[in-house]
Design an enzyme around this catalytic site. Structure first.
Site, PDB file in Angstrom:
ATOM      1  N   TRP A   1     -14.240   7.213   4.749  1.00  0.00           N
ATOM      2  CA  TRP A   1     -14.205   6.113   6.339  1.00  0.00           C
ATOM      3  C   TRP A   1     -14.763   6.378   7.403  1.00  0.00           C
ATOM      4  CZ3 TRP A   1     -10.483   3.715   9.450  1.00  0.00           C
ATOM      5  CH2 TRP A   1      -9.298   3.906   8.672  1.00  0.00           C
TER       6      TRP A   1
ATOM      7  N   GLU B   1      -3.673  10.018   2.961  1.00  0.00           N
ATOM      8  CA  GLU B   1      -4.732  10.544   4.005  1.00  0.00           C
ATOM      9  C   GLU B   1      -5.124  11.402   4.706  1.00  0.00           C
ATOM     10  OE1 GLU B   1      -6.220   5.652   5.620  1.00  0.00           O
ATOM     11  OE2 GLU B   1      -3.895   6.049   6.401  1.00  0.00           O
TER      12      GLU B   1
ATOM     13  N   GLU C   1       0.848  -0.957   0.072  1.00  0.00           N
ATOM     14  CA  GLU C   1      -0.381  -0.252  -0.051  1.00  0.00           C
ATOM     15  C   GLU C   1       1.137   1.204   0.137  1.00  0.00           C
ATOM     16  OE1 GLU C   1      -2.964   2.368   2.558  1.00  0.00           O
ATOM     17  OE2 GLU C   1      -2.945  -0.127   2.988  1.00  0.00           O
TER      18      GLU C   1
ATOM     19  N   THR D   1      -6.749   3.204  16.482  1.00  0.00           N
ATOM     20  CA  THR D   1      -7.727   3.762  14.853  1.00  0.00           C
ATOM     21  C   THR D   1      -8.256   5.093  15.455  1.00  0.00           C
ATOM     22  OG1 THR D   1      -7.852   1.797  14.023  1.00  0.00           O
ATOM     23  CG2 THR D   1      -9.164   3.343  13.076  1.00  0.00           C
TER      24      THR D   1
END
Length: 416
Positions: free
Chosen positions: A266, A164, A160, A277
């Site tokens: 998201w 972000e 990846e 998170t």
């Protein structure tokens, strides 16, 4: 007769339970042959075998379908005709440039990712893959604590590279990279619970002004030697492959496998997520914030999206249509460029029994499309049994043909 009846009813109940609880998969647990494709930790058929199918965790390397080789493109959005719902996309990249989940919208030729109240947001993925190259887009991020916008390159083995935007910090954009999804968390940050970045692979880049109200141009330039992240035409971060050497594992832990472009919005601050998170995302989402009250959703906008594909590594095959894996190491050397078909006949099929794919739609698109039936093949396809479709059935629902066969058998035994 009663014993047989009880056995049949038990088998039918067991089938219902199995259908409601699909097998899981991991690097230490491969999928079974009946549901051979591993996607996001779950085994299945159909859509599970397409984008995101991880060959390392699947029943076999060819359970996942080959992936269409990318083309140099600038994407426009006059409508959503070039995008397919992910539950309907069968691998024909000639018909669909994108597959998506959620509720994307269009305005002024741009695509808007939306996240209505209590939803999981929107994910849009390119159907073509690139094996080194450059992606770029103009972006207006979303805003609000717990709300995260993403512009990502993601491979099927979880390599990846990303930008972000955390909605509670509109003066910066975060960058990150992963090799096969491996994280390297900072011990000091875990102990203090102050997660400046998720792990040591991350870095934060400043922007000239607000990322929500102002357009900025973001670019990822990915080569076999280095990755460069640019903002508004200025390189802000560079990662070299040689800096990722892991002497213990004897490998470069550097993104190196074919990847698709993804646009995402998201709820990282969803209450059910891990606390780490949520903290990284700035806290729990306010589902009654102004954007929800005024518009019905959080949103992020993308424009001028481009993909430029570089030449594949030397010695990676003489095909030009699709990428396939040769082993489960998930390295650059594991990938071969082939002329193999990428299209499934329906959601009940897998890479093990692809058939001829969608020949009517792909034959007119040219041999460079990366989809449709091929006249040559560089990897064998094993198995000929058509697996029971799992993906098209709701949780707890047994496929109709299974129930019908059981009922017919049961009735015939009773009347006899």
């Amino acid at each position: 007769m009663h014993v047989i009846l009880y056995i049949l009813l038990g088998l039918m109940a067991g089938s219902a339970l199995a259908a409601s609880d699909p097998p899981s998969c991991s690097t230490s647990k491969s999928c079974p042959k009946e549901y051979p494709c591993c996607s996001e930790g779950t085994c299945g058929t159909g859509t599970y075998c397409l984008g995101g199918c991880d060959p390392r965790m699947s029943y076999s390397l060819d359970a996942c379908t080959p992936k269409a080789v990318g083309q140099n493109r600038t994407f426009s959005w006059p409508n959503l005709d070039n995008a397919a719902l992910n539950t309907k996309y069968l691998g024909n990249a000639s018909e669909s440039d994108w597959e998506y989940s959620g509720s994307p919208k269009l305005k002024d030729g741009n695509i808007i990712l939306t996240m209505p109240k209590n939803s999981v947001g929107t994910l849009v993925s390119s159907t073509h893959y690139m094996w080194y190259g450059k992606i770029a887009a103009d972006v207006k991020s979303s805003r609000g604590k717990g709300v995260v916008t993403g512009f990502i390159l993601m491979s099927d083995v979880k390599d990846e590279i990303d930008f972000e935007w955390v909605g509670s910090d509109l003066e910066n954009v975060q960058t990150n990279f992963y090799f096969q999804g491996i994280t390297n968390y900072r011990i000091d940050e875990i102990l203090t619970a102050h997660l400046k970045f998720p792990d040591t692979n991350g870095d934060k880049l400043s922007t000239s002004d607000n990322t929500y109200s102002s357009w900025h141009h973001y670019e990822i330039n990915w080569t076999p030697q280095a990755i460069k992240w640019s903002v508004d035409g200025t390189v802000k971060r560079t990662l070299t492959k040689k800096s990722t050497w892991n002497a213990t594992a004897n490998r470069y832990e550097y993104p190196q496998t074919p990847s698709r472009m993804q646009l995402s919005l998201w709820p990282a601050g969803r209450a059910s997520n891990a606390q780490g998170t949520i903290d990284w995302a700035g806290g729990e989402i306010d589902w009654n914030a102004a954007d929800i009250r005024d518009h019905g959703y959080y949103s992020a906008t993308f424009a001028n999206i481009t993909m430029e594909c570089y030449e594949p590594p030397a010695g990676s095959g003489d095909g030009h249509r699709s990428y396939a894996y040769l082993d489960k190491k998930g390295l650059e050397s594991s990938v071969l460029v082939t002329n193999n078909n990428t299209v499934l006949p329906d959601m009940g099929h897998t890479g093990l029994n692809m058939g001829t794919g969608n020949s009517s739609s792909s034959s007119s698109s040219g041999s460079d499309s990366g989809d449709g039936p091929s006249t040559t093949s560089t990897s064998s396809k094993s198995g000929s049994t058509e697996f029971v479709q799992y993906a098209n059935n709701a949780p707890g629902q047994v496929p109709q043909n299974v129930w019908l066969a059981a009922v017919v058998l049961l009735f015939s035994m009773i009347i006899s």
